[in-house]
Design a protein around this motif. Sequence first.
Motif, PDB file in Angstrom:
ATOM      1  N   SER A   1      14.990  24.212  27.721  1.00  0.00           N
ATOM      2  CA  SER A   1      16.086  25.338  27.759  1.00  0.00           C
ATOM      3  C   SER A   1      17.724  25.437  27.479  1.00  0.00           C
ATOM      4  CB  SER A   1      16.206  25.480  29.714  1.00  0.00           C
ATOM      5  OG  SER A   1      15.375  25.989  30.495  1.00  0.00           O
ATOM      6  N   LEU A   2      18.383  24.376  27.691  1.00  0.00           N
ATOM      7  CA  LEU A   2      18.940  23.742  26.698  1.00  0.00           C
ATOM      8  C   LEU A   2      18.896  23.713  25.466  1.00  0.00           C
ATOM      9  CD1 LEU A   2      22.550  23.135  27.343  1.00  0.00           C
ATOM     10  CD2 LEU A   2      21.253  21.129  27.058  1.00  0.00           C
ATOM     11  N   ILE A   3      18.009  23.556  25.168  1.00  0.00           N
ATOM     12  CA  ILE A   3      17.757  23.594  23.513  1.00  0.00           C
ATOM     13  C   ILE A   3      17.520  24.389  23.013  1.00  0.00           C
ATOM     14  CG2 ILE A   3      16.146  22.460  21.617  1.00  0.00           C
ATOM     15  CD1 ILE A   3      15.953  19.678  23.051  1.00  0.00           C
ATOM     16  N   ASP A   4      16.560  25.576  23.467  1.00  0.00           N
ATOM     17  CA  ASP A   4      16.426  26.603  23.391  1.00  0.00           C
ATOM     18  C   ASP A   4      17.569  27.527  23.180  1.00  0.00           C
ATOM     19  OD1 ASP A   4      15.091  29.496  23.235  1.00  0.00           O
ATOM     20  OD2 ASP A   4      14.376  29.463  24.945  1.00  0.00           O
ATOM     21  N   CYS A   5      18.308  27.671  24.433  1.00  0.00           N
ATOM     22  CA  CYS A   5      19.844  28.419  24.148  1.00  0.00           C
ATOM     23  C   CYS A   5      20.801  28.217  23.131  1.00  0.00           C
ATOM     24  CB  CYS A   5      20.327  28.922  25.425  1.00  0.00           C
ATOM     25  SG  CYS A   5      19.220  29.735  26.524  1.00  0.00           S
ATOM     26  N   HIS A   6      20.526  26.300  23.024  1.00  0.00           N
ATOM     27  CA  HIS A   6      21.999  26.215  22.268  1.00  0.00           C
ATOM     28  C   HIS A   6      21.030  26.128  21.032  1.00  0.00           C
ATOM     29  CE1 HIS A   6      24.166  23.124  19.801  1.00  0.00           C
ATOM     30  NE2 HIS A   6      22.889  22.575  19.149  1.00  0.00           N
ATOM     31  N   GLY A   7      19.338  27.256  19.961  1.00  0.00           N
ATOM     32  CA  GLY A   7      19.076  27.238  19.260  1.00  0.00           C
ATOM     33  C   GLY A   7      19.747  28.527  18.952  1.00  0.00           C
ATOM     34  N   THR A   8      19.803  29.433  19.645  1.00  0.00           N
ATOM     35  CA  THR A   8      20.283  31.123  19.429  1.00  0.00           C
ATOM     36  C   THR A   8      21.705  30.832  19.640  1.00  0.00           C
ATOM     37  OG1 THR A   8      20.053  31.159  21.869  1.00  0.00           O
ATOM     38  CG2 THR A   8      17.597  31.739  20.169  1.00  0.00           C
ATOM     39  N   GLY A   9      22.433  29.869  20.420  1.00  0.00           N
ATOM     40  CA  GLY A   9      23.986  29.862  20.155  1.00  0.00           C
ATOM     41  C   GLY A   9      24.506  29.577  18.653  1.00  0.00           C
ATOM     42  N   SER A  10      23.757  28.345  18.537  1.00  0.00           N
ATOM     43  CA  SER A  10      23.934  27.514  16.910  1.00  0.00           C
ATOM     44  C   SER A  10      23.820  28.863  15.818  1.00  0.00           C
ATOM     45  CB  SER A  10      23.135  26.368  16.575  1.00  0.00           C
ATOM     46  OG  SER A  10      23.497  25.886  17.884  1.00  0.00           O
ATOM     47  N   ALA A  11      22.295  29.643  16.117  1.00  0.00           N
ATOM     48  CA  ALA A  11      22.288  30.892  15.056  1.00  0.00           C
ATOM     49  C   ALA A  11      22.756  31.776  14.741  1.00  0.00           C
ATOM     50  CB  ALA A  11      20.524  31.232  15.182  1.00  0.00           C
ATOM     51  N   ALA A  12      22.991  31.990  16.265  1.00  0.00           N
ATOM     52  CA  ALA A  12      24.742  33.302  16.129  1.00  0.00           C
ATOM     53  C   ALA A  12      26.049  33.166  15.286  1.00  0.00           C
ATOM     54  CB  ALA A  12      24.236  34.310  17.695  1.00  0.00           C
ATOM     55  N   LEU A  13      26.106  31.221  15.896  1.00  0.00           N
ATOM     56  CA  LEU A  13      27.712  31.001  15.084  1.00  0.00           C
ATOM     57  C   LEU A  13      27.392  31.172  14.000  1.00  0.00           C
ATOM     58  CD1 LEU A  13      28.256  27.772  18.093  1.00  0.00           C
ATOM     59  CD2 LEU A  13      29.568  29.413  17.572  1.00  0.00           C
ATOM     60  N   ALA A  14      26.240  30.318  13.658  1.00  0.00           N
ATOM     61  CA  ALA A  14      26.295  30.397  11.697  1.00  0.00           C
ATOM     62  C   ALA A  14      26.379  32.293  11.111  1.00  0.00           C
ATOM     63  CB  ALA A  14      25.050  29.319  11.264  1.00  0.00           C
ATOM     64  N   LEU A  15      25.568  32.842  12.065  1.00  0.00           N
ATOM     65  CA  LEU A  15      25.449  34.316  11.208  1.00  0.00           C
ATOM     66  C   LEU A  15      26.933  34.899  11.038  1.00  0.00           C
ATOM     67  CD1 LEU A  15      24.420  36.682   9.512  1.00  0.00           C
ATOM     68  CD2 LEU A  15      23.335  36.995  12.013  1.00  0.00           C
ATOM     69  N   HIS A  16      27.532  34.796  12.374  1.00  0.00           N
ATOM     70  CA  HIS A  16      28.571  35.631  12.824  1.00  0.00           C
ATOM     71  C   HIS A  16      29.452  35.151  11.752  1.00  0.00           C
ATOM     72  CE1 HIS A  16      31.018  37.601  15.502  1.00  0.00           C
ATOM     73  NE2 HIS A  16      32.072  36.899  15.863  1.00  0.00           N
ATOM     74  N   ARG A  17      29.755  33.269  11.448  1.00  0.00           N
ATOM     75  CA  ARG A  17      30.695  32.992  10.603  1.00  0.00           C
ATOM     76  C   ARG A  17      30.211  33.255   9.332  1.00  0.00           C
ATOM     77  NH1 ARG A  17      32.377  26.363  10.611  1.00  0.00           N
ATOM     78  NH2 ARG A  17      33.747  27.210  11.891  1.00  0.00           N
ATOM     79  N   LYS A  18      29.666  33.161   8.739  1.00  0.00           N
ATOM     80  CA  LYS A  18      28.046  33.936   7.535  1.00  0.00           C
ATOM     81  C   LYS A  18      29.187  35.302   6.853  1.00  0.00           C
ATOM     82  CE  LYS A  18      24.791  34.834   4.788  1.00  0.00           C
ATOM     83  NZ  LYS A  18      23.148  35.566   4.528  1.00  0.00           N
ATOM     84  N   ASN A  19      29.090  36.354   8.833  1.00  0.00           N
ATOM     85  CA  ASN A  19      29.625  37.442   8.230  1.00  0.00           C
ATOM     86  C   ASN A  19      31.704  37.082   8.584  1.00  0.00           C
ATOM     87  OD1 ASN A  19      27.228  38.524   8.674  1.00  0.00           O
ATOM     88  ND2 ASN A  19      27.424  38.885  10.843  1.00  0.00           N
ATOM     89  N   GLY A  20      31.898  36.567   8.211  1.00  0.00           N
ATOM     90  CA  GLY A  20      33.509  36.356   8.350  1.00  0.00           C
ATOM     91  C   GLY A  20      34.520  36.405   9.950  1.00  0.00           C
ATOM     92  N   PHE A  21      33.151  36.089  10.659  1.00  0.00           N
ATOM     93  CA  PHE A  21      34.188  35.988  11.634  1.00  0.00           C
ATOM     94  C   PHE A  21      33.626  34.476  13.342  1.00  0.00           C
ATOM     95  CE2 PHE A  21      33.294  40.706  11.551  1.00  0.00           C
ATOM     96  CZ  PHE A  21      33.857  40.954  10.936  1.00  0.00           C
ATOM     97  N   GLU A  22      34.795  34.423  13.868  1.00  0.00           N
ATOM     98  CA  GLU A  22      34.678  33.371  14.773  1.00  0.00           C
ATOM     99  C   GLU A  22      34.045  33.997  16.043  1.00  0.00           C
ATOM    100  OE1 GLU A  22      34.572  29.760  13.501  1.00  0.00           O
ATOM    101  OE2 GLU A  22      34.193  30.472  11.677  1.00  0.00           O
ATOM    102  N   PRO A  23      33.801  32.776  17.498  1.00  0.00           N
ATOM    103  CA  PRO A  23      34.175  32.885  18.769  1.00  0.00           C
ATOM    104  C   PRO A  23      35.162  33.539  18.780  1.00  0.00           C
ATOM    105  CG  PRO A  23      32.493  30.740  17.952  1.00  0.00           C
ATOM    106  CD  PRO A  23      33.523  31.314  16.751  1.00  0.00           C
ATOM    107  N   GLY A  24      36.031  34.762  19.418  1.00  0.00           N
ATOM    108  CA  GLY A  24      36.963  35.081  20.548  1.00  0.00           C
ATOM    109  C   GLY A  24      37.872  35.562  19.192  1.00  0.00           C
ATOM    110  N   ASP A  25      36.987  35.867  18.233  1.00  0.00           N
ATOM    111  CA  ASP A  25      37.661  37.741  17.536  1.00  0.00           C
ATOM    112  C   ASP A  25      37.425  38.156  17.560  1.00  0.00           C
ATOM    113  OD1 ASP A  25      38.959  35.220  15.340  1.00  0.00           O
ATOM    114  OD2 ASP A  25      37.497  35.704  14.085  1.00  0.00           O
ATOM    115  N   ASP A  26      36.896  38.975  18.280  1.00  0.00           N
ATOM    116  CA  ASP A  26      37.134  40.194  19.247  1.00  0.00           C
ATOM    117  C   ASP A  26      35.899  41.018  18.504  1.00  0.00           C
ATOM    118  OD1 ASP A  26      37.835  41.599  21.520  1.00  0.00           O
ATOM    119  OD2 ASP A  26      39.272  42.856  20.689  1.00  0.00           O
ATOM    120  N   GLN A  27      34.709  39.930  18.488  1.00  0.00           N
ATOM    121  CA  GLN A  27      33.781  41.152  17.201  1.00  0.00           C
ATOM    122  C   GLN A  27      32.565  40.833  18.220  1.00  0.00           C
ATOM    123  OE1 GLN A  27      34.358  42.445  14.688  1.00  0.00           O
ATOM    124  NE2 GLN A  27      36.377  42.946  14.915  1.00  0.00           N
TER     125      GLN A  27
END
Lengths: 161, 161
Positions: free
Chosen positions: B66-92
């Motif tokens: 379960s940890l690897i599962d959500c770590h995976g989806t979260g990591s992918a979301a982090l990467a796409l968010h950064r590609k879109n120009g954002f970081e966590p905490g940017d209120d986006q």
Amino acid sequence: MVEKVLHAIQDDYPDDFAWCYGCGRLNETGHHFRTGWQGDQTVTLYTPKPEHTALPGFVYGGLIASLIDCHGTGSAALALHRKNGFEPGDDQGAPRFVTAYLNVNFHKPTPHGVQLKAVGRVEEIHPKKFKVAAEVFADNILCASGEVIAVVMPSSFLKEG
Amino acid sequence: MVEKVLHAIQDDYPDDFAWCYGCGRLNETGHHFRTGWQGDQTVTLYTPKPEHTALPGFVYGGLIASLIDCHGTGSAALALHRKNGFEPGDDQGAPRFVTAYLNVNFHKPTPHGVQLKAVGRVEEIHPKKFKVAAEVFADNILCASGEVIAVVMPSSFLKEG
């Protein structure tokens, strides 16, 4: 229709090995997955709790991975127990396996609110190692499939007293 | 030493997508996995609860999956968010992924009672599909590793209103 496993291998795990959060009968807050034979296939049934969501209406993938995990070790234990001449309910302590490898393919969103059915086929690949191919159905629709390599529990899992 | 993720991508999932039993901040009884950047790697930290045992003293494999599962989806979301120009905490609002495929190799029994650290490396393999290689450490010892293929959440996960 809700099905039920009458004789589950987890009922026959020795007490010291019945604490798994997924399938241990002595783990009070765990899932209590129970795995039995249905012909030459193995079956584990489970109805997810309200909180086991990915999104509202759909089952959490980590729960499906957990179901496949314990279904795999339970199926391997069933197979080795049968090879040793026993069936669940024979009042014989069952062998206990651990997972060496697990994979899950999520084919489609799994609907929440219905009983899940994991169906397995077991293959012995070494006297102490079994491969279990599993399919998870919700309302007879295949939602996920996976594979488990289960090995007889090594002594490194026994705490030093 | 207990570490902490300051800015987690799950904090920025839109409310409608924050109900995951593994990582949804609005799922009251869930695990509340939180995933953030640590340099160019991703990190999820979690201390298993007393009931999350395989056997007394060792962590339940389904929890690690379960940890690897959500770590995976979260990591992918982090990467796409950064590609879109954002970081966590940017209120986006952050993108939301689901798991298409997951595997886990259990290298050794994972000791219970310490904080687990999942570390990931993310690779874009399609504009809507990311591969995440994850390693899970307990007390700096590699206990499990795995891979997640995460895809942008399809519309089939949206319940019809």
